[in-house]
Design an enzyme around this catalytic site. Structure first.
Site, PDB file in Angstrom:
ATOM      1  CG  ASP A  41      36.012  44.639  39.423  1.00  0.00           C
ATOM      2  OD1 ASP A  41      37.129  45.088  39.759  1.00  0.00           O
ATOM      3  OD2 ASP A  41      35.644  44.533  38.243  1.00  0.00           O
ATOM      4  CD  GLU A 101      38.092  48.653  41.437  1.00  0.00           C
ATOM      5  OE1 GLU A 101      39.296  48.658  41.149  1.00  0.00           O
ATOM      6  OE2 GLU A 101      37.224  48.137  40.717  1.00  0.00           O
TER       7      GLU A 101
END
Length: 599
Positions: free
Chosen positions: A315, A344
């Site tokens: 993330d 990400e």
């Protein structure tokens, strides 16, 4: 809590992380975090064959010590005694060193896979007794509350995913989020080593991964190393003032993601981006602290070794320290060479995503990330495919893919039509499946590693404007008493079944097509609203034709000899219809063909 004795000066250890380690790891170094009141005032000795005490680091906070040991090759499993002494008081903590008995998993993922992204709280609820733990009640009427989905619910629908044609399950974070209000999404972690009890247990997650492997599929774990939840156990008593960025004082990040690569960016803007927090509830971790960096890297390796997961989605990738990320990638890949990590890399332009990929010529230092996320193509695809307007959208898609020269490895980037953070690809007002079918055919035949978001196969909808909770709706049929069970054919409408069957046919076929899963790609600039590209591997060739026009069009095939070459015909994967590829083909309005070529 572990206590040495009952008298006032007893040595107390309240937490040791990681809870265990393994012998026979390629990296023989190990950091052990020990936490307890005043533990830094104690002396530590170790005596165990093959284990050397390298360093004991007293943190700024006397309640922590970081123990660094070396575990030599050939060291036997057993209890490693950590002997603490403080004056007359003595205490031995027996630290488990285990054998590496499980060598399954850690397979990585690549273009032969299709990832199925699940928000665990919203997929299926198998154990209602987990719903209301820790004074946070589940409330399905509130899109931002916990709804009760759990790991066992996912386990009971693995056959559904396998039947659909999925090869890899990707779960949004499953670690403990013991936050006020519940933090259903999982991104405010309060214990990096513990599965949230409302999802299940560590043992259940390990069992889920094993069952996934037994069914011939893989498991990807969503990780969050940029920040933690404000209720994390160390927030009120951190090891040092620099453990949390901005010395633990809230500073809102500016989300200036390009600042890390922008040659014109001011240092203050870059610092605010890197050191700022997402929200007050998500304190930003300082990966430049060497002890925290090692802690986070070891936590990743612990989960891989413990649960034998096959990949990680990291993330908020660009929000972290570059050198830390490069080290993290290297240490994970050194231990598990076949593993894969997708970062990400949320950018509007492919150049910025490519900056992060391994061997990028754009970065001054090698980022070492195998797989970046192609948000640029996603944004174009979400607005470009259209079932009604004759808008020439395929030119935008073509031009974006033509920029692939910027990627060191364009075949190893993650492609997707939507995910848990953006409006769903499906639209509420669609009365037919033209847009859906073109989008799915494109995603599953395009270069890269495709990812599908749960519910896309049954036409689930939701927009960002409605709020994130509406993007992460409950899968109908995942809860006892649901009106419809869309996990089953009888629970879906005719249109939903048509969509499901279409996706299933492409997914199951894709597994058999080396041209798509391993082949190179060539494409042609769209003409008259028709985009043509090919996927080729040895004697396997697939030709994809997309028509953006609102009318049927006849396509002359003499332009595409780089694909058709020696072939005389192509069989459409969906309909089974055969077409000549050396003359003309009529493409239906807003239609698509996925042709396997043959003589």
């Amino acid at each position: 809590m572990i206590v040495a004795a009952s008298h006032a000066k007893a040595i107390v250890i309240t937490r040791v992380e990681p809870e265990n380690w393994w012998t026979g790891m390629k990296n023989t170094a190990l950091q052990i975090l020990v936490y307890g009141p005043g533990i830094g005032d104690s002396k530590l000795t170790i005596s165990y064959p093959g284990v050397t005490l390298k360093e004991v680091v007293n943190a700024e906070n006397p309640n922590y010590v970081f123990v660094y040991v070396n575990i030599a090759k050939g060291t036997k499993a057993g209890m490693l005694p950590l002997r603490f002494s403080n004056g007359q008081d003595k205490f031995t903590y027996n630290y488990p060193l285990k054998n590496r008995t499980d060598r399954s998993g850690a397979l990585g993922f690549n273009a032969s896979d299709v990832l199925y992204l699940i928000t665990p709280d919203r997929f299926a609820n198998s154990k209602p007794e987990n719903d209301n733990l820790e004074d946070v009640a589940a409330n399905r009427e509130n899109p931002n509350s916990r709804h009760g989905g759990d790991l066992d619910g996912i386990a009971k629908h693995l056959d559904y995913m396998k039947d659909l044609g999925i090869t890899t399950v990707w779960l949004n974070p499953i670690q403990e989020n013991k936050m006020r209000g519940g933090s259903y999404h999982g991104y405010a972690i309060t214990d990096f080593y513990k599965v949230d009890p409302r999802f299940g247990s560590n043992e259940e997650f390990r069992a889920l991964t094993k069952t996934t492997h037994d069914k011939g599929m893989k498991m990807v774990m969503d990780m969050v190393l940029n920040h933690c939840g404000s209720s994390h156990w160390w927030i009120n008593d951190p090891p040092s003032k620099d453990w949390i960025n901005n010395k633990g004082v809230f500073l809102q990040t500016n989300h200036a993601t390009v600042s890390v690569m922008d040659v014109h960016a001011s240092q203050t803007e870059r610092n605010t981006f890197l050191n700022g927090w997402f929200t007050r509830g998500m304190p930003d971790l300082n990966q430049t602290n060497p002890h925290l960096a090692t802690y986070l890297i070891q936590n990743t390796i612990w989960w891989i070794e413990y649960a034998r997961i096959d990949g990680i989605r990291q993330d908020t990738y660009s929000y972290m320290d570059f050198d830390f990320l490069a080290r993290w990638n290297k240490e994970v890949y050194d231990e598990y060479p076949n593993f894969n990590i997708v970062g990400e890399t949320w950018y509007n332009k492919s150049t910025s995503s490519a900056w992060w990929q391994k061997n990028s010529i754009l970065s001054k230092k090698n980022p070492l990330l195998k797989t970046a996320m192609d948000f640029s193509l996603t944004f174009i695809s979400q607005t470009a495919f259209d079932s009604k307007a004759d808008n020439g959208y395929l030119n935008n898609i073509f031009e974006d893919i033509a920029q692939d020269f910027i990627y060191p490895d364009p075949y190893n980037i993650l492609t997707f039509l939507d995910n848990h953070d953006m409006s769903r690809f499906n639209r509420k007002d669609e009365t037919d499946l033209k847009r859906y079918k073109q989008g799915i055919a494109f995603l599953l035949t395009m270069r890269g590693i495709p990812q599908l978001y749960y519910g896309t196969e049954v036409l689930m909808t939701g927009t960002k404007e409605e709020g994130d909770g509406r993007l992460r709706k409950d899968f109908p049929g995942g809860w006892a008493g649901d009106k419809n069970d869309q996990f089953t054919k009888s629970g879906r409408t005719d249109m939903e079944n048509e969509a499901w069957n279409y996706m299933q046919k492409l997914l199951q076929w894709r597994k058999t097509s080396e041209a798509v899963t391993k082949g190179k790609m060539i494409h042609y600039a769209p003409k008259d609203g028709i985009y043509v590209y090919g996927r080729m591997k040895d004697n396997h060739t697939v030709m994809v034709i997309l028509n953006s026009a609102i009318k049927d069009q006849t396509l002359k095939m003499d332009r595409f000899t780089d694909i058709t070459g020696k072939y005389s015909s192509g069989k459409d994967v969906i309909t089974g219809q055969t077409f000549p590829v050396n003359n003309t083909i009529t493409i239906p309005a807003k239609g698509e063909y996925v042709l396997e070529l043959s003589n």
